[in-house]
Motif scaffolding. Sequence first.
Motif, PDB file in Angstrom:
ATOM      1  N   ALA A 104      70.272 100.087  35.944  1.00  0.00           N
ATOM      2  CA  ALA A 104      69.337 100.341  34.848  1.00  0.00           C
ATOM      3  C   ALA A 104      69.601 101.711  34.231  1.00  0.00           C
ATOM      4  O   ALA A 104      69.748 102.702  34.926  1.00  0.00           O
ATOM      5  N   THR A 105      69.686 101.727  32.899  1.00  0.00           N
ATOM      6  CA  THR A 105      69.876 102.976  32.151  1.00  0.00           C
ATOM      7  C   THR A 105      68.951 102.959  30.933  1.00  0.00           C
ATOM      8  O   THR A 105      68.293 101.967  30.657  1.00  0.00           O
ATOM      9  N   ASN A 106      68.952 104.040  30.216  1.00  0.00           N
ATOM     10  CA  ASN A 106      68.138 104.154  29.001  1.00  0.00           C
ATOM     11  C   ASN A 106      66.672 103.836  29.281  1.00  0.00           C
ATOM     12  O   ASN A 106      66.007 103.142  28.507  1.00  0.00           O
ATOM     13  N   ILE A 107      66.177 104.334  30.400  1.00  0.00           N
ATOM     14  CA  ILE A 107      64.801 104.076  30.829  1.00  0.00           C
ATOM     15  C   ILE A 107      63.847 104.897  29.969  1.00  0.00           C
ATOM     16  O   ILE A 107      63.997 106.110  29.864  1.00  0.00           O
ATOM     17  N   GLY A 108      62.880 104.219  29.353  1.00  0.00           N
ATOM     18  CA  GLY A 108      61.962 104.939  28.486  1.00  0.00           C
ATOM     19  C   GLY A 108      60.628 104.247  28.322  1.00  0.00           C
ATOM     20  O   GLY A 108      60.485 103.036  28.527  1.00  0.00           O
ATOM     21  N   LEU A 109      59.649 105.022  27.950  1.00  0.00           N
ATOM     22  CA  LEU A 109      58.297 104.533  27.714  1.00  0.00           C
ATOM     23  C   LEU A 109      58.260 103.668  26.462  1.00  0.00           C
ATOM     24  O   LEU A 109      58.816 104.022  25.429  1.00  0.00           O
ATOM     25  N   GLU A 110      57.578 102.535  26.555  1.00  0.00           N
ATOM     26  CA  GLU A 110      57.390 101.650  25.413  1.00  0.00           C
ATOM     27  C   GLU A 110      55.921 101.586  24.996  1.00  0.00           C
ATOM     28  O   GLU A 110      55.610 101.544  23.820  1.00  0.00           O
ATOM     29  N   GLU A 111      55.028 101.574  25.992  1.00  0.00           N
ATOM     30  CA  GLU A 111      53.605 101.408  25.689  1.00  0.00           C
ATOM     31  C   GLU A 111      52.783 101.838  26.897  1.00  0.00           C
ATOM     32  O   GLU A 111      53.210 101.693  28.032  1.00  0.00           O
ATOM     33  N   VAL A 112      51.588 102.352  26.630  1.00  0.00           N
ATOM     34  CA  VAL A 112      50.683 102.724  27.710  1.00  0.00           C
ATOM     35  C   VAL A 112      49.243 102.512  27.265  1.00  0.00           C
ATOM     36  O   VAL A 112      48.906 102.750  26.107  1.00  0.00           O
ATOM     37  N   ARG A 113      48.434 102.001  28.201  1.00  0.00           N
ATOM     38  CA  ARG A 113      46.991 101.881  27.927  1.00  0.00           C
ATOM     39  C   ARG A 113      46.248 101.939  29.252  1.00  0.00           C
ATOM     40  O   ARG A 113      46.790 101.647  30.314  1.00  0.00           O
ATOM     41  N   PHE A 114      44.988 102.318  29.165  1.00  0.00           N
ATOM     42  CA  PHE A 114      44.136 102.417  30.345  1.00  0.00           C
ATOM     43  C   PHE A 114      43.040 101.365  30.241  1.00  0.00           C
ATOM     44  O   PHE A 114      42.356 101.268  29.219  1.00  0.00           O
ATOM     45  N   ASP A 115      42.867 100.573  31.288  1.00  0.00           N
ATOM     46  CA  ASP A 115      41.811  99.564  31.353  1.00  0.00           C
ATOM     47  C   ASP A 115      40.591 100.227  31.987  1.00  0.00           C
ATOM     48  O   ASP A 115      40.565 100.464  33.202  1.00  0.00           O
ATOM     49  N   ASP A 116      39.590 100.537  31.167  1.00  0.00           N
ATOM     50  CA  ASP A 116      38.398 101.247  31.640  1.00  0.00           C
ATOM     51  C   ASP A 116      37.619 100.451  32.684  1.00  0.00           C
ATOM     52  O   ASP A 116      37.084 101.026  33.633  1.00  0.00           O
ATOM     53  N   GLU A 117      37.551  99.141  32.515  1.00  0.00           N
ATOM     54  CA  GLU A 117      36.773  98.317  33.442  1.00  0.00           C
ATOM     55  C   GLU A 117      37.378  98.281  34.840  1.00  0.00           C
ATOM     56  O   GLU A 117      36.653  98.291  35.835  1.00  0.00           O
ATOM     57  N   LYS A 118      38.709  98.230  34.917  1.00  0.00           N
ATOM     58  CA  LYS A 118      39.391  98.127  36.212  1.00  0.00           C
ATOM     59  C   LYS A 118      39.938  99.464  36.712  1.00  0.00           C
ATOM     60  O   LYS A 118      40.433  99.540  37.829  1.00  0.00           O
ATOM     61  N   SER A 119      39.892 100.492  35.877  1.00  0.00           N
ATOM     62  CA  SER A 119      40.479 101.803  36.187  1.00  0.00           C
ATOM     63  C   SER A 119      41.954 101.661  36.570  1.00  0.00           C
ATOM     64  O   SER A 119      42.414 102.190  37.581  1.00  0.00           O
ATOM     65  N   ILE A 120      42.678 100.926  35.717  1.00  0.00           N
ATOM     66  CA  ILE A 120      44.105 100.679  35.945  1.00  0.00           C
ATOM     67  C   ILE A 120      44.893 101.085  34.707  1.00  0.00           C
ATOM     68  O   ILE A 120      44.520 100.755  33.583  1.00  0.00           O
ATOM     69  N   TRP A 121      46.001 101.788  34.944  1.00  0.00           N
ATOM     70  CA  TRP A 121      46.934 102.125  33.886  1.00  0.00           C
ATOM     71  C   TRP A 121      47.921 100.974  33.744  1.00  0.00           C
ATOM     72  O   TRP A 121      48.447 100.470  34.736  1.00  0.00           O
ATOM     73  N   ASN A 122      48.180 100.551  32.517  1.00  0.00           N
ATOM     74  CA  ASN A 122      49.196  99.551  32.201  1.00  0.00           C
ATOM     75  C   ASN A 122      50.274 100.258  31.384  1.00  0.00           C
ATOM     76  O   ASN A 122      50.049 100.624  30.233  1.00  0.00           O
ATOM     77  N   VAL A 123      51.419 100.461  32.012  1.00  0.00           N
ATOM     78  CA  VAL A 123      52.507 101.219  31.391  1.00  0.00           C
ATOM     79  C   VAL A 123      53.710 100.295  31.246  1.00  0.00           C
ATOM     80  O   VAL A 123      54.178  99.733  32.237  1.00  0.00           O
TER      81      VAL A 123
END
Length: 89
Positions: free
Chosen positions: A23-42
Amino acid sequence: MDVQAAVAKAKSYVTQIFGPEGATNIGLEEVRFDDEKSIWNVTIGFTRPWDNPSRSPLLPIADKRTYKAVEIDDGGNVLAVRNRHATEF
């Protein structure tokens, strides 16, 4: 955990588990936080050797990327890594 820590954790985890596959060119595409579950979705994108097999230099083809959705609880524990498709953005 703040957004920077969640992104760093997701990128580090993806690098660790998919790095041996080239794996190369690893980068962030999207991020959000689920307030109800207190989970980060990255969502992290990267390329692997088989994503872009040999091709003719005369044909301009955009590189394909693999996308993984990493779920992280607010304590920094990775809960899941799932496939994500570009059409889902």
